[in-house]
Write an enzyme that holds these catalytic residues in place. Structure first.
Site, mmCIF file in Angstrom:
data_model
loop_
_atom_site.group_PDB
_atom_site.id
_atom_site.type_symbol
_atom_site.label_atom_id
_atom_site.label_comp_id
_atom_site.label_asym_id
_atom_site.label_seq_id
_atom_site.Cartn_x
_atom_site.Cartn_y
_atom_site.Cartn_z
ATOM 1 N N VAL A 11 0.748 -1.287 0.068
ATOM 2 C CA VAL A 11 -0.102 -0.099 -0.009
ATOM 3 C C VAL A 11 0.807 1.448 -0.052
ATOM 4 C CG1 VAL A 11 -1.749 1.208 1.421
ATOM 5 C CG2 VAL A 11 -1.890 -1.138 1.133
ATOM 6 N N GLU A 123 -10.360 5.499 4.889
ATOM 7 C CA GLU A 123 -11.116 4.991 3.953
ATOM 8 C C GLU A 123 -10.759 3.645 3.256
ATOM 9 O OE1 GLU A 123 -14.299 6.291 2.428
ATOM 10 O OE2 GLU A 123 -14.126 4.184 1.651
ATOM 11 N N VAL A 126 -11.554 -0.431 4.759
ATOM 12 C CA VAL A 126 -12.536 -1.287 4.316
ATOM 13 C C VAL A 126 -12.620 -1.177 2.858
ATOM 14 C CG1 VAL A 126 -14.982 -1.870 4.691
ATOM 15 C CG2 VAL A 126 -13.630 -0.850 6.547
ATOM 16 N N GLY A 128 -10.703 -1.695 0.283
ATOM 17 C CA GLY A 128 -9.859 -1.250 -0.631
ATOM 18 C C GLY A 128 -9.964 -0.060 -1.226
ATOM 19 N N GLY A 181 -0.419 -10.013 -4.622
ATOM 20 C CA GLY A 181 -0.168 -9.032 -3.503
ATOM 21 C C GLY A 181 -1.549 -8.739 -2.881
ATOM 22 N N ASP A 195 -9.574 -10.650 9.016
ATOM 23 C CA ASP A 195 -9.750 -9.468 8.124
ATOM 24 C C ASP A 195 -11.296 -8.863 7.980
ATOM 25 O OD1 ASP A 195 -8.013 -7.682 6.454
ATOM 26 O OD2 ASP A 195 -9.373 -8.354 4.911
ATOM 27 N N LYS A 199 -12.867 -5.275 9.453
ATOM 28 C CA LYS A 199 -13.614 -4.355 8.515
ATOM 29 C C LYS A 199 -15.287 -4.548 8.808
ATOM 30 C CE LYS A 199 -10.543 -5.263 4.618
ATOM 31 N NZ LYS A 199 -10.131 -6.297 3.767
ATOM 32 N N GLY A 297 -5.025 -4.989 -3.172
ATOM 33 C CA GLY A 297 -4.157 -4.666 -4.367
ATOM 34 C C GLY A 297 -3.381 -3.111 -3.953
#
Ligand code: HSE
Length: 405
Positions: A11, A123, A126, A128, A181, A195, A199, A297
Site C-alpha cells: 500500500v 477510507e 474497508v 480497498g 499481492g 480481516d 472491516k 491490491g
C-alpha cells in the site's frame, strides 16, 4: 504540503506512486502539492523513485514540524498504535489503510485526533479502493442504517471464485492470491475471517455510532468449505461467499457476524467475484445501496489513502466531524439468539430429517451418495435450529453453512 509515508510495502509504495504519477490532478483539486518528505521503512529500496526520502527512524517524521500529514501503511498494531498516537498528539493528520488498528483502537485514536484538532481518516481500511466509509458517513447521513452485508476480503473471494468456477484446489488459489499481492502477510487473517471481522467492526461502528470490537463479533472463515458444498450451491442456484453481516435488531442491539453464506444467485452480492468487494447497505430512507470495486491490491487501496490525504489537506483549519461513541459490551446480541437459515449436508435418513426439522427444502445433486441428505432450513433462532439438528435420529452432519435471507 509536506507529507510522510510509514510502511513502504504494497500500500505505502502505491501511495508514493500515485502522489508522483497523479500529482497534476491532486494539485488541481487542492491548489497545492502533496510532497513526500520522508518514507519510513526498515528495508532498503535501491533505485526506487523515493529512495532518497527513506528513513528508519520514526523521530525524523514526528519531530519534523514541516510534515503535517502522514499516511500509515504499516499494518498491525505494534508499533502503528504508538506511532499514530504520537503523530496525532503532535498535531499531524493521519490517514491509514490499517484495519486492525482502526477496529481495535479506532475510538481512542479518533478521540485523540479530536483533542488535537486533526483528522484521522481510514477510507482504505474497508473495501480497498471501494468508496464506502465516506458514503456511509456523509451521503447516507440522513438514514438509520438497518443492515449491511458485504464481501470484504479480496483474497477469500478470489479463492472461493477459483474453487467455484474452476474447481481449483484451495492451496493453489491461495498461492495465486499471495503472488498477486492481495493476501495479508499472514494469510490466516484472510482465511479465518479476522480481516473481514475487523472491516465489519469499522462499518458497524460508523453505521451504529458505537465502537464495535473484533472480540464482540462471532467469526468463521472459509477453511471448512468443502468442494461438495460448492457443488450443492452450484446445482441449486447459490454462490458461496464469505460475508461480514450486521443488522439492527428490534430491541436496539445489533446482530453482527462473519461467516460463509449460501447467497441466492439473484442477490447483487452473488455477482461479486475474484478480488472484487461488494457491500449492500440498507438505510431506512434510501432503501438498498450497493458498493462495488477492487477490495485489495496496491493502487486501488492507495487510491483511497491518497483521497483521504487530499481530504485532510482540505480540512487543515477545521477538523472533519467524524467518529463514534465508546464500546458498549451489551450492544452486540449473542448470535445464537439471532435468526438464520442454514444449508445442511449430512448422512442419514430423509424421513428422520422431515420428522425432526419439519418444513425444510431438500436440495439435489446428481451423483450424490444415496444416504446423503442436503437441505435448507427456514429462518429461525439459531439456538432452536441447533437443537432441532441435534435431535435428528442417526444423522451425521458434514456441514452447516448460513443462507443469506
Ligand atoms: N488481505 C486483504 C484482502 C487486503 O484480501 O482483502 C485488503 O484489506
Amino acid at each position: 504540503m509536506k507529507a510522510a509515508i510509514m510502511g513502504y510495502g504494497v500500500v505505502g509504495s502505491g501511495v508514493g506512486e500515485i502522489l508522483i504519477n497523479n500529482a497534476d490532478i491532486i494539485e488541481q483539486k487542492l491548489g497545492d502539492k502533496i510532497e513526500i518528505k520522508h518514507v519510513l521503512d526498515l528495508r532498503d529500496f535501491p533505485g526506487d523513485a523515493l529512495e532518497d526520502k527513506l528513513t528508519k527512524n520514526f523521530e525524523d517524521i514526528v519531530c519534523d514540524e514541516e510534515v503535517t500529514l502522514v499516511c500509515e501503511a504499516m499494518g498491525g498494531t505494534k508499533p502503528a498504535y504508538d506511532f499514530t498516537k504520537r503523530l496525532l498528539e503532535a498535531g499531524k493528520h493521519v490517514v491509514t489503510s490499517n484495519k486492525e488498528l482502526v477496529a481495535t483502537y479506532g475510538y481512542e485514536l479518533l478521540q485523540t485526533a479530536k483533542a488535537h484538532n486533526v483528522n484521522y481518516l481510514f477510507e482504505a481500511s474497508v473495501g480497498g479502493g471501494v468508496p464506502i466509509l465516506r458514503p456511509l458517513w456523509q451521503c447516507l447521513a440522513a438514514n438509520h442504517i438497518e443492515r449491511f452485508y458485504g464481501i470484504l476480503n479480496g483474497t477469500t473471494n478470489f479463492i472461493l471464485t477459483k474453487m467455484y468456477n474452476e474447481d481449483m484446489p484451495f492451496d493453489e488459489a491461495l498461492r495465486l492470491a499471495q503472488e498477486l499481492g492481495y493476501a495479508e502477510k499472514d494469510p490466516t487473517a484472510d482465511i479465518a475471517g479476522a480481516d473481514v471481522c475487523r472491516k465489519t467492526c469499522i462499518l458497524a461502528s460508523i453505521s451504529f455510532g458505537t465502537h464495535i470490537d473484533p472480540e464482540q463479533v462471532q467469526t468463521q472463515g472459509i477453511q471448512d468449505i468443502n468442494i461438495r458444498d460448492v457443488s450443492y450451491a452450484k446445482a441449486n442456484g447459490y454462490e458461496i461467499k464469505l460475508l461480514g453481516y450486521c443488522s439492527k435488531l428490534a430491541g436496539g442491539k445489533i446482530d453482527a457476524i462473519v461467516s460463509p453464506f449460501f447467497v441466492p444467485k439473484g442477490n447483487q452480492i452473488a455477482t461479486v467475484s475474484d478480488v472484487f468487494n461488494g457491500i449492500v447497505v440498507v438505510g431506512d430512507m434510501v432503501d438498498e445501496v450497493f458498493f462495488y470495486g477492487r477490495g485489495a491490491g496496491s493502487l486501488p487501496t492507495a487510491s483511497a489513502c491518497v483521497a483521504d490525504m487530499i481530504d485532510c489537506a482540505m480540512h487543515t483549519e477545521k477538523r472533519k466531524n467524524f467518529g463514534w461513541g465508546a464500546r458498549d459490551a451489551a450492544f452486540v446480541e449473542n448470535h445464537k439468539c439471532c435468526k438464520s437459515a442454514y444449508f445442511v449436508r449430512g448422512e442419514g435418513d430423509i424421513n428422520a430429517v422431515k420428522a425432526a426439522m419439519g418444513d425444510v427444502s431438500f436440495l439435489s445433486l446428481q451423483g450424490a451418495p444415496l444416504n446423503e441428505v442436503a437441505f435448507i432450513t427456514p429462518c429461525a433462532c439459531e439456538s432452536e435450529l441447533d437443537e432441532k439438528l441435534a435431535a435428528i435420529a442417526d444423522f451425521r452432519i458434514a456441514s452447516t453453512i448460513r443462507v443469506l435471507v
